[in-house]
Design an enzyme around this catalytic site. Structure first.
Site, PDB file in Angstrom:
ATOM      1  CG  HIS A 162      -2.229   0.780   1.709  1.00 13.45           C
ATOM      2  ND1 HIS A 162      -1.726   2.005   1.884  1.00 13.45           N
ATOM      3  CD2 HIS A 162      -2.829   1.014   1.163  1.00 13.45           C
ATOM      4  CE1 HIS A 162      -2.544   2.882   1.853  1.00 13.45           C
ATOM      5  NE2 HIS A 162      -4.031   2.526   1.790  1.00 13.45           N
ATOM      6  CG  ASP A 239       0.472  -2.679   6.128  1.00 14.49           C
ATOM      7  OD1 ASP A 239      -0.523  -2.463   6.721  1.00 14.49           O
ATOM      8  OD2 ASP A 239       0.535  -1.241   5.165  1.00 14.49           O
ATOM      9  CD  GLN A 242      -6.546  -5.098   3.317  1.00 11.32           C
ATOM     10  OE1 GLN A 242      -7.615  -5.371   3.696  1.00 11.32           O
ATOM     11  NE2 GLN A 242      -7.081  -3.091   3.361  1.00 11.32           N
ATOM     12  CE  LYS A 265      -7.272  -0.344   6.292  1.00 13.43           C
ATOM     13  NZ  LYS A 265      -7.953   0.959   4.493  1.00 13.43           N
ATOM     14  CB  CYS A 403      -3.838   3.610  -1.838  1.00 17.46           C
ATOM     15  SG  CYS A 403      -5.067   5.107  -1.326  1.00 17.46           S
TER      16      CYS A 403
END
Ligand code: PLP
Length: 446
Positions: A162, A239, A242, A265, A403
Site C-alpha cells: 500500500h 503492515d 488487511q 479495518k 492506494c
C-alpha cells in the site's frame, strides 16, 4: 460503565433474508463450489445480527457491503462503547486525580492490553496507539528510521505494498541518501522470494512488508522473510492493516520488529490504530512528536522523556476510539477465529469460481492462501462504471488504484474494481454481485 439506550436503531434490524439469487454455472463445467453457509464453528448470521448498518437498504436493495478492504462495518457493541464512554465516563486520562479520569485511564489501558492480546505481544508496553496504520508507519520512519538509516543503506519494499508502506520510506530514503529497493512479484501476485533473498545484504536496514495485500490478497510468508532479514541484521516492519480482521496474528511467532494496523479495518472506529514494537527496539527509539503526555521533566535547559509507550503518544489521544477498539477486539474474540478464517476461505473459493464465469472478467492476484479480496477488471467497462452500476443494486465495491499503484501496474492496469469480504458477508451477496455483473455485460453498448 452503563450501557446507553440503543433502541433508536433497532427498527432497521429485520429478520435474515432468504437467499434469492443464483450465480451462473462455472464456465469450465467444473462442479459448482459449495456456498459456505456457516456451521463448522462459525455462522455469519451471528455476526450480521450485531451490525445495524448491514440491514439498511441502498437504492432500494439490501446493502451488500463488499468494501471491507477500505473499512469494515461496526457491531452495536462498538457503537454502544462509544456512547457509553461519552455518556458516562468522558475524561482526559493519566493526569486526573478524580474518579472519571481514573475510569477513562482504565479503559484506555485496558484497550492497550486488549491490543497486546490480539497481536500476541507479551506486554501492553509494546503497544503504541496511533491514528492508524499510516501514522504508525510514519512514526517508525521518523523515529527509528531517522536514527538508524544513513547514506547507502537499503530499505526493501515489495511491489504489492500500500502507498502508506512505500511513501514514508521513500521520503526517509531521500532525506538520508539511502536506497529504496522494490522486491518484484511473480505472475500470481506473490513476492518473488528468490529476488528477495538476492536483494538482501548487509546494507539492508529494513524490510517493510504487508501481512496481506489490499489489492491482490496475497499473504506473504512473513515469518520466513523476517528470519532471513534478521540474518543480515535488518529490522522488519509488518503492515497488518488487511490481516488482523481475517486471521489470528502472533507477533512473537512472526518475529517481526514492528507490526502496525488500523482499528477501522477491524470493526472499530476510524482514527485509532496501533504500533507494536519489540520491547528492546521500541525502548531505544527517540520521540517523534513533542508535547504533553510524552515527557518526564520539562525545563528550558532541556527535557527528559517518558518511558515507552507513552514517549510516542504526545498530546491527548483518541480515548473514545480506544474504548471502541477495545469493544471490537472483545467482539471478535467471541468468535472462533480459525473457524472464521475457514469460512472466509470457503467464501473466497465460491466467489472466485462464480466470478470466473462472468465473460470478460479477470481477477488480479491468485497467490495460494490469499485473503478474501477480489480485484478485477471487466472487458469493455471502466472500473468506476462497474462500481456505479453495482451501487444501483445496493452492492458497495471500490474502484480506482486502491492506494497501491505499483500492484496494479504489475498487471498492466491503472485502475480496477475490488470486492473485499469480511466475516459477515454471505454466498447470497456473492450471487448478487455476479448476477449484477452479468447484467452489466448484457447491456447494449452505449
Ligand atoms: N496498508 C494497507 C495494506 C491498507 O490496506 C491500508 C488501507 O487501505 C493502509 C495500509 C492504510 O490504512 P489507514 O488509511 O487506515 O492508515
Amino acid at each position: 460503565m452503563t450501557t446507553p439506550d440503543v433502541r433508536a436503531y433497532e427498527h432497521v434490524v429485520p429478520e435474515p433474508r432468504p437467499y434469492a439469487h443464483r450465480a451462473p454455472e462455472p464456465a469450465s463445467g467444473a462442479p459448482r463450489a459449495t456456498p459456505p453457509r456457516g456451521g463448522g464453528g462459525f455462522d455469519p448470521e451471528t455476526a450480521r445480527r450485531d451490525i445495524p448498518v448491514l440491514h439498511r437498504t441502498v437504492n432500494g436493495h439490501p446493502l451488500a457491503w463488499l468494501d471491507n478492504g477500505a473499512t469494515t462495518q461496526k457491531p452495536r457493541q462498538v457503537i454502544e462503547a462509544l456512547g457509553a464512554y461519552y455518556g458516562t465516563a468522558n475524561s482526559n486520562i493519566h493526569r486526573g486525580a478524580h474518579t472519571m479520569a481514573r475510569e477513562a485511564t482504565e479503559t484506555y489501558e485496558a484497550g492497550r492490553a486488549a491490543v497486546a492480546g490480539l497481536l500476541g505481544a507479551a506486554s501492553p508496553d509494546s503497544i503504541v496507539f496511533t491514528r492508524g496504520t499510516t501514522e504508525a508507519v510514519n512514526l517508525v520512519a521518523q523515529s527509528w528510521g531517522r536514527a538508524n538509516i544513513g547514506p547507502g543503506d537499503e530499505i526493501l519494499v515489495p511491489v504489492l505494498e500500500h502507498h502508506s508502506n512505500i511513501v514514508p520510506w521513500q521520503m526517509l530514503a531521500k532525506e538520508k541518501h539511502a536506497r529504496l529497493l522494490p522486491v518484484p512479484l511473480l505472475a500470481d501476485g506473490s513476492i518473488d522470494q528468490d529476488a528477495f533473498a538476492d536483494l538482501l545484504s548487509f546494507r539492508t536496514q529494513l524490510v517493510a512488508v504487508s501481512h496481506a495485500s489490499n489489492v491482490l490478497g496475497t499473504v506473504p510468508p512473513v515469518r520466513e522473510m523476517t528470519a532471513l532479514a534478521h540474518r543480515y541484521g535488518a529490522k522488519v516492519l509488518v503492515d497488518g492493516a488487511q490481516a488482523v480482521a481475517h486471521f489470528p496474528v502472533d507477533v512473537a511467532e512472526l518475529g517481526a520488529d514492528f507490526y502496525v494496523f488500523s482499528g477501522h479495518k477491524l470493526f472499530a472506529p476510524t482514527g485509532i490504530g496501533a504500533l507494536y514494537g519489540k520491547p528492546g527496539v521500541l525502548a531505544g527509539m527517540p520521540p517523534w512528536q513533542g508535547g504533553g503526555n510524552m515527557i518526564d521533566q520539562v525545563d528550558f535547559a532541556g527535557s527528559t522523556y517518558a518511558p515507552v509507550p507513552h514517549r510516542f503518544e504526545a498530546g491527548t489521544g483518541h480515548i473514545s476510539g480506544v474504548a471502541g477498539l477495545l469493544a471490537a477486539v472483545d467482539w471478535l474474540a467471541g468468535f472462533d477465529r480459525d473457524a472464521v478464517a475457514a469460512y472466509e476461505k470457503g467464501l473466497l473459493a465460491y466467489a472466485e469460481q462464480a466470478m470466473a464465469a462472468v465473460p470478460g472478467l479477470e481477477i488480479l492476484g491468485s497467490a495460494p492462501g490469499k485473503i478474501a479480496v477480489l480485484t478485477f477488471t471487466l472487458a469493455g467497462h471502466d472500473p468506476a462504471e462497474i462500481a456505479q452500476w453495482l451501487d444501483q443494486d445496493g452492492i458497495a465495491v471500490r474502484a480506482g488504484h486502491h492506494c497501491a499503484q505499483p500492484s496494479l501496474r504489475h498487471y498492466g492496469v491503472e485502475s480496477a474494481a475490488r470486492a473485499s469480504f469480511a466475516l459477515y458477508n454471505t454466498a447470497e451477496e456473492v450471487d448478487r454481485l455476479v448476477a449484477s455483473l452479468v447484467r452489466l455485460r448484457e447491456q447494449p453498448a452505449a
